[in-house]
Write an enzyme that holds these catalytic residues in place. Structure first.
Site, PDB file in Angstrom:
ATOM      1  N   ASP A  13      -6.337   6.873  12.983  1.00  0.00           N
ATOM      2  CA  ASP A  13      -6.375   5.529  13.571  1.00  0.00           C
ATOM      3  C   ASP A  13      -6.973   4.497  12.623  1.00  0.00           C
ATOM      4  O   ASP A  13      -7.605   3.539  13.062  1.00  0.00           O
ATOM      5  CB  ASP A  13      -7.154   5.521  14.898  1.00  0.00           C
ATOM      6  CG  ASP A  13      -6.657   6.584  15.841  1.00  0.00           C
ATOM      7  OD1 ASP A  13      -5.434   6.698  15.980  1.00  0.00           O
ATOM      8  OD2 ASP A  13      -7.492   7.315  16.417  1.00  0.00           O
ATOM      9  N   LYS A  16      -2.885   3.120   9.392  1.00  0.00           N
ATOM     10  CA  LYS A  16      -1.899   3.563   8.392  1.00  0.00           C
ATOM     11  C   LYS A  16      -0.534   2.926   8.621  1.00  0.00           C
ATOM     12  O   LYS A  16       0.157   2.577   7.676  1.00  0.00           O
ATOM     13  CB  LYS A  16      -1.720   5.094   8.459  1.00  0.00           C
ATOM     14  CG  LYS A  16      -2.919   5.880   7.993  1.00  0.00           C
ATOM     15  CD  LYS A  16      -2.681   7.371   8.106  1.00  0.00           C
ATOM     16  CE  LYS A  16      -2.648   7.878   9.524  1.00  0.00           C
ATOM     17  NZ  LYS A  16      -3.923   7.808  10.255  1.00  0.00           N
ATOM     18  N   GLY A  40      -0.044   8.150  16.358  1.00  0.00           N
ATOM     19  CA  GLY A  40       0.321   6.898  17.017  1.00  0.00           C
ATOM     20  C   GLY A  40       0.253   5.787  16.002  1.00  0.00           C
ATOM     21  O   GLY A  40      -0.817   5.480  15.502  1.00  0.00           O
ATOM     22  N   HIS A  41       1.385   5.227  15.630  1.00  0.00           N
ATOM     23  CA  HIS A  41       1.403   4.167  14.633  1.00  0.00           C
ATOM     24  C   HIS A  41       1.903   2.882  15.276  1.00  0.00           C
ATOM     25  O   HIS A  41       3.016   2.831  15.772  1.00  0.00           O
ATOM     26  CB  HIS A  41       2.299   4.552  13.454  1.00  0.00           C
ATOM     27  CG  HIS A  41       1.729   5.672  12.640  1.00  0.00           C
ATOM     28  ND1 HIS A  41       2.414   6.345  11.673  1.00  0.00           N
ATOM     29  CD2 HIS A  41       0.496   6.228  12.666  1.00  0.00           C
ATOM     30  CE1 HIS A  41       1.639   7.263  11.127  1.00  0.00           C
ATOM     31  NE2 HIS A  41       0.465   7.220  11.731  1.00  0.00           N
ATOM     32  N   GLN A 222      -2.776  11.303  11.397  1.00  0.00           N
ATOM     33  CA  GLN A 222      -4.184  11.680  11.663  1.00  0.00           C
ATOM     34  C   GLN A 222      -5.051  11.320  10.451  1.00  0.00           C
ATOM     35  O   GLN A 222      -4.754  10.348   9.783  1.00  0.00           O
ATOM     36  CB  GLN A 222      -4.316  13.163  12.018  1.00  0.00           C
ATOM     37  CG  GLN A 222      -3.699  13.531  13.357  1.00  0.00           C
ATOM     38  CD  GLN A 222      -2.234  13.883  13.274  1.00  0.00           C
ATOM     39  OE1 GLN A 222      -1.810  14.567  12.384  1.00  0.00           O
ATOM     40  NE2 GLN A 222      -1.456  13.419  14.234  1.00  0.00           N
TER      41      GLN A 222
HETATM   42  P1  IMP Z   1      -3.849  17.600  18.647  1.00  0.00           P
HETATM   43  O1  IMP Z   1      -3.407  17.073  17.322  1.00  0.00           O
HETATM   44  O2  IMP Z   1      -3.080  17.025  19.798  1.00  0.00           O
HETATM   45  O3  IMP Z   1      -3.884  19.095  18.691  1.00  0.00           O
HETATM   46  O4  IMP Z   1      -5.364  17.117  18.883  1.00  0.00           O
HETATM   47  C1  IMP Z   1      -6.437  17.636  18.109  1.00  0.00           C
HETATM   48  C2  IMP Z   1      -7.437  16.545  17.765  1.00  0.00           C
HETATM   49  O5  IMP Z   1      -6.843  15.597  16.894  1.00  0.00           O
HETATM   50  C3  IMP Z   1      -7.930  15.738  18.959  1.00  0.00           C
HETATM   51  O6  IMP Z   1      -9.271  15.367  18.741  1.00  0.00           O
HETATM   52  C4  IMP Z   1      -7.065  14.491  18.923  1.00  0.00           C
HETATM   53  O7  IMP Z   1      -7.693  13.397  19.551  1.00  0.00           O
HETATM   54  C5  IMP Z   1      -6.951  14.291  17.430  1.00  0.00           C
HETATM   55  N1  IMP Z   1      -5.742  13.537  17.040  1.00  0.00           N
HETATM   56  C6  IMP Z   1      -4.467  13.979  17.002  1.00  0.00           C
HETATM   57  N2  IMP Z   1      -3.647  13.008  16.571  1.00  0.00           N
HETATM   58  C7  IMP Z   1      -4.409  11.937  16.319  1.00  0.00           C
HETATM   59  C8  IMP Z   1      -4.133  10.617  15.812  1.00  0.00           C
HETATM   60  O8  IMP Z   1      -2.994  10.252  15.496  1.00  0.00           O
HETATM   61  N3  IMP Z   1      -5.201   9.795  15.678  1.00  0.00           N
HETATM   62  C9  IMP Z   1      -6.461  10.193  15.962  1.00  0.00           C
HETATM   63  N4  IMP Z   1      -6.778  11.400  16.440  1.00  0.00           N
HETATM   64  C10 IMP Z   1      -5.747  12.266  16.609  1.00  0.00           C
END
Ligand code: IMP
Length: 428
Positions: A13, A16, A40-41, A222
């Site tokens: 977040d 990017k 999420g972009h 991420q």
């Molecule tokens: P998962 O990727 O859904 O398995 O989530 C694992 C961890 O990564 C959790 O803490 C999510 O909140 C975090 N996470 C996954 N995708 C994002 C992102 O795009 N931005 C920020 N945190 C993310």
């Protein structure tokens, strides 16, 4: 340099999407190499807001976009996102989007498992609930359905059987109904003709493009602290998010990464559970959350907010081989009388200049802060150093010193054009 790799240097977040959108003007092809639709972009272009989770951000600019083999792909979500962008006036066909034929699929059973586990867990990870982790587990377990399998009924049948044998006991343990294999086969056969036109050997296409002198922009999802090896394990995502993954997740080879641009927020946020040494549970934290609109794009959860942590970003610079950073959301700090930067940690008698690997140690860290005077003027929309108050420049310079990397770009509002360009990563 011919190519640029954009990665998040904190917990994701960092903004990017905006940077990739801006850089994609200078690129010939944009490639995603890990993660899935957990990302999420948000792109703001004029009065249009585009929210992407799986598609490379370059599609909005009409750039050739590749979903690499390192990405886990929910085919139903992919088609829904393509349709949504079509409704926003961005038509996406196989001429614009290429899906690696060796990428693994996220199935409804992965989402079920992700959500049921989170619901049952006493120690939650706070996942996005989109099936990312279970899909990667099946990939590494060598039972995943890959994109190319959609063209092969026999392969689909065999893999569904294998998946049912593995997931059946897990589902029963969590109180989930058994998988209807015949229904899953029908669903996959229904989606196949819509997905397969996008499927190609992406590594081959990239190899040809690079040999023809084309410029590749790798778009990470991420952030480095969510990397499955280097992040705050187990409170991480299930893929490698560091820049090195651009090679393995696209098939282009390690020389292809080029200039590594780390995206760094001028403060720190994280969604989900896990250690966060500089987290603020006070009015400043609320200010950052409210002014920075720190709400997750995918899940709508409020992000946790805190001071800038130079220790983490310095670590990230090393882990990713960062060439330069894009510092984003500086304007969110406007009006704060005093700013703090974390320069180290204390845990009892021990001092740490890095994030230790142990979860217990990570949970016990007390930040050591350096204080700086804030600024009262607005920096929003600044497009040159001259537009910045002296204290804002001091803050940026101190960050550069502490993390050991130069600022290449400075973002001052959600708009694509509002940034200060110090050096163009594609020219460096
Ligand atoms: P998962 O990727 O859904 O398995 O989530 C694992 C961890 O990564 C959790 O803490 C999510 O909140 C975090 N996470 C996954 N995708 C994002 C992102 O795009 N931005 C920020 N945190 C993310």
């Amino acid at each position: 340099m011919a190519n640029v790799t954009v990665i998040g240097a904190q917990w994701g977040d960092e903004g990017k999407g905006k940077l990739v959108d801006w850089l994609s003007n200078r690129a010939d092809v944009v490639v995603r190499f890990q993660g899935g639709h957990n990302a999420g972009h948000t792109l703001v272009v004029g009065d249009q807001v585009y929210k992407l989770s799986l598609l490379p951000s370059g599609v909005v600019q009409g750039k050739l976009s590749v979903i690499g083999n390192g990405v886990v792909v929910d085919p139903w979500h992919l088609l829904a996102e393509i349709e949504k962008l079509g409704r926003q006036g961005v038509p996406i066909g196989p001429d614009l989007l290429v899906l690696a034929d060796n990428a693994c699929l996220i199935l409804p059973l992965h989402r079920d498992l992700d959500q049921a586990r989170e619901a049952a867990a006493t120690q939650k990870i706070g996942t996005t609930g989109r099936g990312i982790g279970p899909a990667y587990e099946d990939k590494v377990g060598r039972r995943a359905i890959r994109v190319a399998d959609l063209a092969d009924r026999a392969a689909l049948e065999a893999k569904i059987d294998r998946l049912m044998a593995h997931h059946g006991p897990l589902r029963r343990g969590l109180g989930l109904p058994d998988i209807d294999g015949a229904a899953l086969l029908l669903e996959l056969e229904a989606v196949a003709p819509k997905v397969l036109p996008f499927a190609k050997p992406a590594w081959l296409l990239l190899d040809e493009l690079v040999k023809a002198g084309k410029r590749v922009l790798f778009e990470g999802a991420q952030g480095a602290l969510l990397d499955v090896d280097h992040g705050t394990y187990p409170y991480v995502t299930s893929s490698n998010t560091v820049a090195g993954q651009a090679a393995a997740g696209s098939g282009l080879g390690p020389k292809g990464a080029g200039y590594v641009l780390g995206i760094v927020k001028a403060y720190t946020t994280r969604v989900g559970e896990g250690p966060f040494p500089t987290e603020l549970d006070d009015a400043v934290g609320q200010h950052l959350g409210a002014v920075g609109k720190e709400v997750g794009t995918v899940t709508g959860r409020n992000r946790r907010c805190g001071w800038f942590d130079a220790v983490l970003v310095r670590q990230s610079v090393a882990l990713n081989g960062i060439s330069g950073i894009a510092l984003t959301k500086l304007d969110v700090l406007d009006g704060l009388p005093t700013l703090k930067i974390c320069t180290g940690y204390r845990s009892g008698e021990q001092h740490f200049s890095y994030l230790p690997a142990g979860l217990k140690a990570q949970g016990s860290l007390m930040p050591v802060y350096e204080e700086m005077e804030g600024w009262s003027q607005t920096t929003q929309g600044a497009r040159s150093w001259r537009d910045l108050p002296a204290n804002a420049i001091k803050y940026v310079r101190r960050i550069e010193e502490l993390i050991g990397a130069p600022v290449a770009l400075l973002g001052t509002s959600p708009q694509r054009e509002d940034m200060i360009l110090v050096r163009d990563p594609f020219q460096d």
